[in-house]
Design a protein around this motif. Sequence first.
Motif, mmCIF file in Angstrom:
data_model
loop_
_atom_site.group_PDB
_atom_site.id
_atom_site.type_symbol
_atom_site.label_atom_id
_atom_site.label_comp_id
_atom_site.label_asym_id
_atom_site.label_seq_id
_atom_site.Cartn_x
_atom_site.Cartn_y
_atom_site.Cartn_z
ATOM 1 N N TYR A 1 1.017 -1.236 0.054
ATOM 2 C CA TYR A 1 0.129 0.176 0.083
ATOM 3 C C TYR A 1 0.915 1.417 0.041
ATOM 4 C CZ TYR A 1 -3.900 3.139 1.276
ATOM 5 O OH TYR A 1 -4.833 4.251 1.324
ATOM 6 N N SER A 2 0.760 2.212 -1.013
ATOM 7 C CA SER A 2 1.512 3.410 -1.151
ATOM 8 C C SER A 2 0.734 4.223 -0.149
ATOM 9 C CB SER A 2 1.681 3.876 -2.471
ATOM 10 O OG SER A 2 1.978 2.861 -3.306
ATOM 11 N N SER A 3 1.628 4.634 0.821
ATOM 12 C CA SER A 3 1.017 5.887 1.994
ATOM 13 C C SER A 3 1.844 7.171 1.990
ATOM 14 C CB SER A 3 1.046 4.970 3.096
ATOM 15 O OG SER A 3 2.548 4.791 3.780
ATOM 16 N N PHE A 4 0.957 8.000 2.159
ATOM 17 C CA PHE A 4 1.577 9.471 2.031
ATOM 18 C C PHE A 4 0.968 10.013 3.468
ATOM 19 C CE2 PHE A 4 1.822 8.307 -2.333
ATOM 20 C CZ PHE A 4 3.171 8.810 -2.675
ATOM 21 N N ASP A 5 1.548 9.966 4.645
ATOM 22 C CA ASP A 5 1.023 10.299 6.041
ATOM 23 C C ASP A 5 -0.044 9.378 6.173
ATOM 24 O OD1 ASP A 5 2.818 12.494 6.654
ATOM 25 O OD2 ASP A 5 1.529 13.952 5.334
ATOM 26 N N LEU A 6 0.480 8.129 6.313
ATOM 27 C CA LEU A 6 -0.167 6.993 6.763
ATOM 28 C C LEU A 6 -1.705 7.214 7.512
ATOM 29 C CD1 LEU A 6 -0.912 3.993 5.847
ATOM 30 C CD2 LEU A 6 0.419 3.386 7.798
ATOM 31 N N PHE B 1 19.062 -11.301 2.976
ATOM 32 C CA PHE B 1 18.930 -10.339 1.870
ATOM 33 C C PHE B 1 17.929 -10.560 1.335
ATOM 34 C CE2 PHE B 1 23.848 -10.383 2.376
ATOM 35 C CZ PHE B 1 23.766 -9.159 2.901
ATOM 36 N N VAL B 2 17.057 -9.514 0.932
ATOM 37 C CA VAL B 2 15.673 -9.551 0.249
ATOM 38 C C VAL B 2 15.778 -8.553 -0.781
ATOM 39 C CG1 VAL B 2 13.375 -9.340 0.527
ATOM 40 C CG2 VAL B 2 14.489 -10.009 2.478
ATOM 41 N N LEU B 3 15.259 -9.314 -2.266
ATOM 42 C CA LEU B 3 15.053 -8.298 -3.266
ATOM 43 C C LEU B 3 13.394 -8.444 -3.516
ATOM 44 C CD1 LEU B 3 15.955 -6.774 -5.604
ATOM 45 C CD2 LEU B 3 16.101 -8.787 -6.986
ATOM 46 N N GLY B 4 12.782 -7.391 -3.641
ATOM 47 C CA GLY B 4 11.237 -7.312 -3.639
ATOM 48 C C GLY B 4 10.940 -6.085 -4.270
ATOM 49 N N GLY B 5 9.571 -5.903 -4.363
ATOM 50 C CA GLY B 5 9.140 -4.639 -5.012
ATOM 51 C C GLY B 5 8.484 -5.057 -6.492
ATOM 52 N N LEU B 6 7.674 -4.208 -6.894
ATOM 53 C CA LEU B 6 7.058 -4.349 -8.314
ATOM 54 C C LEU B 6 6.366 -3.280 -8.816
ATOM 55 C CD1 LEU B 6 7.271 -5.799 -10.930
ATOM 56 C CD2 LEU B 6 4.948 -7.050 -10.228
ATOM 57 N N ILE B 7 5.132 -2.895 -8.074
ATOM 58 C CA ILE B 7 4.245 -1.812 -8.339
ATOM 59 C C ILE B 7 3.678 -1.054 -7.013
ATOM 60 C CG2 ILE B 7 1.992 -1.266 -9.083
ATOM 61 C CD1 ILE B 7 1.746 -4.074 -10.735
ATOM 62 N N ALA B 8 3.910 0.257 -7.340
ATOM 63 C CA ALA B 8 3.674 1.081 -6.139
ATOM 64 C C ALA B 8 2.900 2.147 -6.852
ATOM 65 C CB ALA B 8 4.688 1.570 -5.298
ATOM 66 N N HIS B 9 2.577 3.329 -6.013
ATOM 67 C CA HIS B 9 1.801 4.340 -6.384
ATOM 68 C C HIS B 9 2.219 5.731 -5.951
ATOM 69 C CE1 HIS B 9 -1.639 1.665 -8.435
ATOM 70 N NE2 HIS B 9 -1.339 0.898 -7.213
ATOM 71 N N GLU B 10 2.035 6.563 -6.877
ATOM 72 C CA GLU B 10 2.574 8.037 -6.404
ATOM 73 C C GLU B 10 1.202 8.642 -5.939
ATOM 74 O OE1 GLU B 10 3.725 10.370 -9.860
ATOM 75 O OE2 GLU B 10 5.530 9.282 -10.079
ATOM 76 N N GLN B 11 1.270 10.018 -5.302
ATOM 77 C CA GLN B 11 0.202 10.399 -4.337
ATOM 78 C C GLN B 11 -0.995 10.550 -5.200
ATOM 79 O OE1 GLN B 11 0.093 13.905 -0.877
ATOM 80 N NE2 GLN B 11 1.921 13.629 -2.365
ATOM 81 N N TYR B 12 -2.211 10.392 -4.506
ATOM 82 C CA TYR B 12 -3.512 10.237 -4.961
ATOM 83 C C TYR B 12 -3.795 11.449 -5.460
ATOM 84 C CZ TYR B 12 -8.855 9.319 -5.586
ATOM 85 O OH TYR B 12 -9.759 9.305 -5.659
ATOM 86 N N ASP B 13 -4.496 11.820 -6.881
ATOM 87 C CA ASP B 13 -4.670 12.838 -7.180
ATOM 88 C C ASP B 13 -6.401 12.968 -6.985
ATOM 89 O OD1 ASP B 13 -5.779 14.891 -9.066
ATOM 90 O OD2 ASP B 13 -4.083 14.573 -10.324
ATOM 91 N N THR B 14 -6.491 13.813 -6.143
ATOM 92 C CA THR B 14 -8.224 14.191 -5.879
ATOM 93 C C THR B 14 -9.021 14.593 -7.001
ATOM 94 O OG1 THR B 14 -7.638 16.224 -4.838
ATOM 95 C CG2 THR B 14 -7.500 14.216 -3.322
ATOM 96 N N VAL B 15 -8.244 15.207 -7.944
ATOM 97 C CA VAL B 15 -9.263 15.961 -9.120
ATOM 98 C C VAL B 15 -9.445 14.908 -10.108
ATOM 99 C CG1 VAL B 15 -9.183 17.422 -10.958
ATOM 100 C CG2 VAL B 15 -8.239 18.100 -8.798
ATOM 101 N N ARG B 16 -8.314 14.169 -10.307
ATOM 102 C CA ARG B 16 -8.484 12.779 -11.265
ATOM 103 C C ARG B 16 -8.952 11.582 -10.724
ATOM 104 N NH1 ARG B 16 -3.264 13.477 -15.182
ATOM 105 N NH2 ARG B 16 -3.245 15.523 -15.892
ATOM 106 N N GLU B 17 -8.800 11.604 -9.437
ATOM 107 C CA GLU B 17 -9.351 10.430 -8.350
ATOM 108 C C GLU B 17 -8.684 9.203 -9.327
ATOM 109 O OE1 GLU B 17 -13.563 10.106 -8.719
ATOM 110 O OE2 GLU B 17 -13.868 11.887 -7.278
ATOM 111 N N GLU B 18 -7.222 9.295 -9.203
ATOM 112 C CA GLU B 18 -6.415 8.215 -9.733
ATOM 113 C C GLU B 18 -5.034 8.567 -8.833
ATOM 114 O OE1 GLU B 18 -4.920 9.903 -13.910
ATOM 115 O OE2 GLU B 18 -6.293 8.355 -13.920
ATOM 116 N N ALA B 19 -4.321 7.514 -8.827
ATOM 117 C CA ALA B 19 -2.849 7.504 -8.354
ATOM 118 C C ALA B 19 -2.033 6.828 -9.460
ATOM 119 C CB ALA B 19 -2.709 6.791 -7.195
ATOM 120 N N PRO B 20 -1.252 7.433 -10.139
ATOM 121 C CA PRO B 20 -0.205 6.884 -10.993
ATOM 122 C C PRO B 20 0.495 5.735 -10.486
ATOM 123 C CG PRO B 20 -0.230 9.236 -11.081
ATOM 124 C CD PRO B 20 -0.832 9.135 -10.198
#
Length: 402
Positions: free
Chosen positions: A223-228, A260-279
């Motif tokens: 989950y991509s969190s910005f000030d969770l 040692f762990v190699l992970g990660g694939l898809i995350a999101h940038e900050q939620y756009d409240t106008v477009r209602e989407e997160a790239p």
Amino acid sequence: MKKTLLIPLVALLCAMPLRAQENDGLVYPNTFYGSLSVGGYAFAHSGQTSISAPYANLTAGVWLTAPLAFQLSVDAAMGSSASLNNALFLMAGAEFKWDANSTLFHVYNKNFLRPIPFYPLLGLGVMWLNDMNASHPSDNSFQMMLGLQAPFRVSSHLDATLQYKCYFLPQGFDGSFGDNYLHTLGVGLMFRQADDPFHRRTERYTRDIAEDWFFGLGIGPNYSSFDLFSNPNSGGLNMIGITPEIMFGRNFSNFWSVRFVLGGLIAHEQYDTVREEAPDYRFSFLHADLMLNVSNLFSRGRGVNLNVMPYLGAGPIWRYDNPIFDLAANAGIMLRYYLSRKSDLYLDCRYVIVPPHIGGGPAPSGHFYSVGIPSITFGYIFNFGRNTTRYRMPLNKCPVSM
């Protein structure tokens, strides 16, 4: 720069082939130490190198097992040349110290005459930069450190030390246009609790490199969190991504493991409240974790099925769609369930502190630690070779028969 960081991470873990069960305590007894050193440094920044002084280091640590110590380190460097403009560098980090002589040569020599002792260092932490003349902005970031220490015995509880460290800083640190490195060189004194802190084995001891290694595969949501907990426009389900992972590690004692762990694939940038989407974006995170098996603190028996293992770690993180390279820190708890002599299942709950520019921009609070990627992964662990740590031994089985 990626290859420069990844190769030593793997080499450090693979080059420690000592038996795991050398001590039944949480740390090796009577092995606390502290050190102080002073010297100079060189700052490689935007294709230029500035050499200056003074530099100082303060360290406190303890040996976890015979070949591996853990220490906390605080470093400071003051610029006195014209090019550094009286800049002040402050570094704080958690570091591993490896007794390479014990691992590679098995020589115990009270006077340290041969071979000459040397300790490779690997550290992860944070750095602050402040320019007292305000000619350029202050900055802070995560840092990774590789180094080398050589001790020389002075008395039964005192060593003189020569120590080199190289701090790897993210691209763009302090407005740079390329890679950044801070090299430090210091001489100092180390005060040791015991007369025999290195716990080297005798020459008659036979190594076994095939003990207590493990390999794992897992996957789960992130989950991509910005000030969770304080952001009213968090994005909800739009911020969910996916995190596959691959791990490789070793149990060094009944309590301590390093992986040692190699992970990660898809995350999101900050939620756009106008477009209602997160790239969304593609990323990878390679981290080294120090894990403590707290189940063994409360249970002294063998064959413990469920092992609770909190951990701390850090390492390089990078994006692929918009090439950015930086360092991140993580913390979590892994539940490791014993299935058989070779197999475990695990559930890993983790929180990764992501540098804001990796995540696409700062959170509303503006704090560098306010962008994160919490995740839950589930997977399988395969254990190689013999298992000498208590929780890997089935009931009514002795180590020799495994």
